[in-house]
Motif scaffolding. Structure first.
Motif, PDB file in Angstrom:
ATOM      1  N   TYR A 266      -0.636  -7.522  -5.232  1.00  0.00           N
ATOM      2  CA  TYR A 266      -1.426  -7.946  -6.546  1.00  0.00           C
ATOM      3  C   TYR A 266      -0.812  -8.721  -7.505  1.00  0.00           C
ATOM      4  O   TYR A 266       0.614  -8.789  -7.707  1.00  0.00           O
TER       5      TYR A 266
ATOM      6  N   PRO B  13       7.928  -7.750  -5.135  1.00  0.00           N
ATOM      7  CA  PRO B  13       7.888  -7.668  -6.691  1.00  0.00           C
ATOM      8  C   PRO B  13       8.640  -8.721  -7.465  1.00  0.00           C
ATOM      9  O   PRO B  13       9.640  -8.592  -7.253  1.00  0.00           O
TER      10      PRO B  13
ATOM     11  N   MET C 142       2.977  -6.084  -8.246  1.00  0.00           N
ATOM     12  CA  MET C 142       3.284  -4.941  -7.356  1.00  0.00           C
ATOM     13  C   MET C 142       2.756  -5.147  -5.977  1.00  0.00           C
ATOM     14  O   MET C 142       1.997  -6.016  -5.674  1.00  0.00           O
ATOM     15  N   LEU C 143       3.160  -4.263  -4.973  1.00  0.00           N
ATOM     16  CA  LEU C 143       2.399  -4.048  -3.742  1.00  0.00           C
ATOM     17  C   LEU C 143       1.964  -2.641  -3.538  1.00  0.00           C
ATOM     18  O   LEU C 143       2.805  -1.736  -3.995  1.00  0.00           O
ATOM     19  N   GLY C 144       0.670  -2.627  -2.957  1.00  0.00           N
ATOM     20  CA  GLY C 144       0.188  -1.154  -2.947  1.00  0.00           C
ATOM     21  C   GLY C 144      -0.827  -1.327  -2.145  1.00  0.00           C
ATOM     22  O   GLY C 144      -1.463  -2.507  -1.488  1.00  0.00           O
TER      23      GLY C 144
ATOM     24  N   ILE D 175       8.926   3.150  -6.710  1.00  0.00           N
ATOM     25  CA  ILE D 175       7.694   2.650  -6.654  1.00  0.00           C
ATOM     26  C   ILE D 175       7.062   2.061  -7.896  1.00  0.00           C
ATOM     27  O   ILE D 175       6.700   2.669  -8.781  1.00  0.00           O
ATOM     28  N   PRO D 176       7.431   0.779  -8.063  1.00  0.00           N
ATOM     29  CA  PRO D 176       6.974  -0.296  -9.227  1.00  0.00           C
ATOM     30  C   PRO D 176       5.572  -0.494  -9.132  1.00  0.00           C
ATOM     31  O   PRO D 176       5.069  -0.991  -8.117  1.00  0.00           O
ATOM     32  N   ALA D 177       4.596  -0.013 -10.194  1.00  0.00           N
ATOM     33  CA  ALA D 177       3.478  -0.696 -10.254  1.00  0.00           C
ATOM     34  C   ALA D 177       3.146  -1.752 -11.233  1.00  0.00           C
ATOM     35  O   ALA D 177       4.098  -2.323 -11.903  1.00  0.00           O
ATOM     36  N   TYR D 178       1.899  -1.905 -11.941  1.00  0.00           N
ATOM     37  CA  TYR D 178       1.670  -2.926 -12.941  1.00  0.00           C
ATOM     38  C   TYR D 178       2.514  -2.358 -14.112  1.00  0.00           C
ATOM     39  O   TYR D 178       2.937  -3.306 -14.898  1.00  0.00           O
TER      40      TYR D 178
END
Lengths: 252, 332
Positions: free
Chosen positions: A164, A230, A155-157, A65-68
């Motif tokens: 985003y 992403p 990221m997608l969330g 789960i990749p984020a900012y």
């Protein structure tokens, strides 16, 4: 590659790593922290790390789960139970240290370029005037500014397919609405503070609505469910209401 | 090979072990709220643990079977019946073609799991039949069951499925299996018992009073709690100073603190990322217990360290695997 050092406070249960720190997030997730800010270089390293993890096919992983500025690994704790008495999170952290003995480098150069047609303002972008007023620009200047920039999917969330994007011009930063809407139409292009994103489906939301794309951002039945991934690069292109209707009709 | 939904119940959904591998697209895991009970229900009817089951919430559905079937209910204690015969939980039961199963109401706990020998069949969405009600993803367009829906069962092969074969050959008399499971280690809806909580990344950012309150005060599960999360009424919590946080990955059981000061425990359908401070993480061993608490129930947290929590989680998974094996041997 020194962006991550100063802003992170040290707490006893994490370890200093080359390029990221490891924080357990419960019994079946490890969070790799690259920084604490929305920053293209930090985000590029998140995606480089996710790519490496996919390439080396580390076993016993359920999801990535990749984020900012961070990335979580959802793992199978029973698989990573150490024979030597070490706990699964310690065992996996050790394996990650071996994989990333050389810190992952983020390359911000490549990535697919996706063009997103947007019908700005009117009923498709009811907050365009408010964004313009906040920026002290006229509406055409806001559209010109928004379509001139190169964006990148950080990221997608939040919801399936919600993207985003990095790259919003600071003059367009606009605070969220004090009164969030219960229903934001699918395809809405919106600004929330310094962030900008695209609503893939009808969702509640407090961001300012600039316009709408007729493209379907998310469809679970498609070969590639998400239009945006992403790391993708994104550009917006202004279209008129007629073109919007024609494209929306074709997409149905 | 079908089961007709005569009454849907309050919130009845198809669930498997959850949707994995799509979190990078913002697609959450969903799956059952109580991850233990459905595995035991499947075992009782001879299914593998990933067969689709029904998650039943507080008020159960009424179902008509058009074929003989073997079912098992686990989890919350419902007063289920076939005709005027009681259907006991934690035990395989035979339902005949034409009969109706009325799952009744929950007497203790919230969520029961109904497994059927062979498993329910549904088209997978992103490799899973888990229903994500909030994201509208999964079978039946991601919604809960409605009256007049028809569930299909996995077709009986020439060699009957293990559960059906087992049901015939081993002690399942005209109606019910002669033995049942002891629910005690696996089901606990007692609202008086504390829930174990690991400190979250931003626990230290709480003010002193709030730090003490998180592990000392009594909260109450708010009425608007659902599969996405439980909102906790009671002691309002506050940060010592404002925090700038960018969206980060979340987990099932993460306790977030929105600006209003009422913590939220994220449950099965939680979004994959979020930007509120993470003040705690419910121990995985206690998530099934939390999933069986009702809106209005009191809730107290007690602290546990990550290492102890993970050790206990491994132990639980080991014990559960042993029991699943023992059931399979008994049915073989």
């Amino acid at each position: 590659m020194s962006v991550h050092a100063s802003s992170i406070s040290s707490t006893p249960d994490f370890e200093i790593e080359p390029g990221f720190r490891i924080e357990p997030l419960g019994e079946t997730m490890l969070l790799l922290r690259f920084g604490e800010r929305i920053d293209p270089e930090i985000n590029a390293r998140v995606h480089a790390t996710a790519d490496t993890l996919r390439r080396v096919e580390l076993p016993g992983l359920v999801d990535v789960i990749p984020a900012y500025a961070s990335l979580a690994l959802h793992y199978d704790a029973a698989f990573w139970a150490g024979r030597d008495g070490s706990l699964p999170w310690q065992h996996l952290a050790g394996a990650l240290r071996a994989v990333f003995a050389t810190p992952p480098r983020g390359d911000t150069g490549d990535g697919r370029m996706i063009e997103i047609p947007v019908c700005y303002g009117g009923r498709h972008g009811v907050d365009l005037d408010a964004v313009a007023a906040h920026a002290g620009l006229d509406v055409d200047a806001v559209i010109a500014c928004h379509t001139a920039a190169d964006y990148r999917v950080a990221m997608l969330g939040f919801a399936p397919g919600f993207a985003y994007l990095l790259g919003l011009d600071p003059t367009l930063h606009t605070p969220r609405r004090a009164d969030p809407r219960l229903r934001v139409p699918p395809g809405s292009i919106a600004i929330g503070g310094a962030q900008t994103g695209v609503y893939p489906s009808e969702l509640p939301g407090g961001w300012q609505l600039l316009g709408r794309t007729p493209l379907r951002l998310f469809d679970a039945g498609r070969e590639s469910p998400c239009l945006l991934a992403p790391g993708d690069r994104v550009r917006f292109r202004a279209i008129g209401a007629n073109e919007f209707e024609a494209m929306a009709e074709a997409a149905r | 090979m079908s089961v007709a939904v005569l009454k849907p119940g309050l919130l009845t959904t198809l669930q498997d072990r959850g949707r994995s591998g799509y979190a990078a697209l913002g697609v959450g895991h969903a799956g059952p709220m109580d991850d233990v009970s459905p595995r035991l229900a499947n075992a009782l009817v001879g299914n593998t643990g990933d067969a689709a089951v029904l998650e039943i919430t507080l008020l159960g559905p009424r179902l008509r079977f058009d074929v003989d079937a073997v079912i098992a209910l686990t989890g919350a204690d419902f007063d289920a019946r076939v005709g005027d015969e009681t259907v006991a939980s934690w035990r395989a039961t035979r339902v005949h073609a034409g009969e109706e199963l009325d799952c009744g109401r929950a007497r203790r706990g919230v969520r029961a799991y109904l497994a059927i020998a062979g498993g329910f069949r549904a088209a997978t969405v992103l490799d899973s039949v888990a229903t994500d009600v909030n994201a509208r993803l999964g079978p039946f367009d991601g919604r809960a069951l409605c009256a007049a829906d028809v569930l299909t069962m996995v077709a009986k092969r020439r060699n009957a499925s293990p559960g059906q074969a087992a049901a015939r050959s081993h002690g399942l008399n005209e109606r019910r299996q002669t033995w049942s499971l002891d629910p005690r280690p696996w089901f606990d809806a007692d609202p008086a018992k504390p829930i174990r909580l690991i400190r979250g990344r931003h626990f230290d950012a709480l003010d002193r009073t709030s730090q003490a309150a998180l592990f000392g005060a009594q909260f109450r599960i708010a009425a608007d709690s659902n599969r996405v999360g439980y909102r906790l009424d009671g002691a309002g919590l506050a940060l010592a100073a404002p925090l700038e946080i960018v969206s980060e990955p979340l987990a099932f059981g993460t306790v977030q603190l929105p600006p209003g000061g009422q913590p939220i425990v994220l449950m099965s359908e939680h979004p994959v990322t979020g930007g509120y401070p993470r003040i705690g993480q419910v121990a995985a061993i206690d998530l099934p217990r939390l999933a069986q608490r009702r809106p209005g129930d009191p809730l107290r947290f007690i602290e546990i360290g990550l290492d102890e929590a993970q050790t206990r989680y491994l132990h639980r998974e080991h014990e559960l695997a042993r029991l699943l094996d023992a059931i399979a041997v008994r049915l073989a």
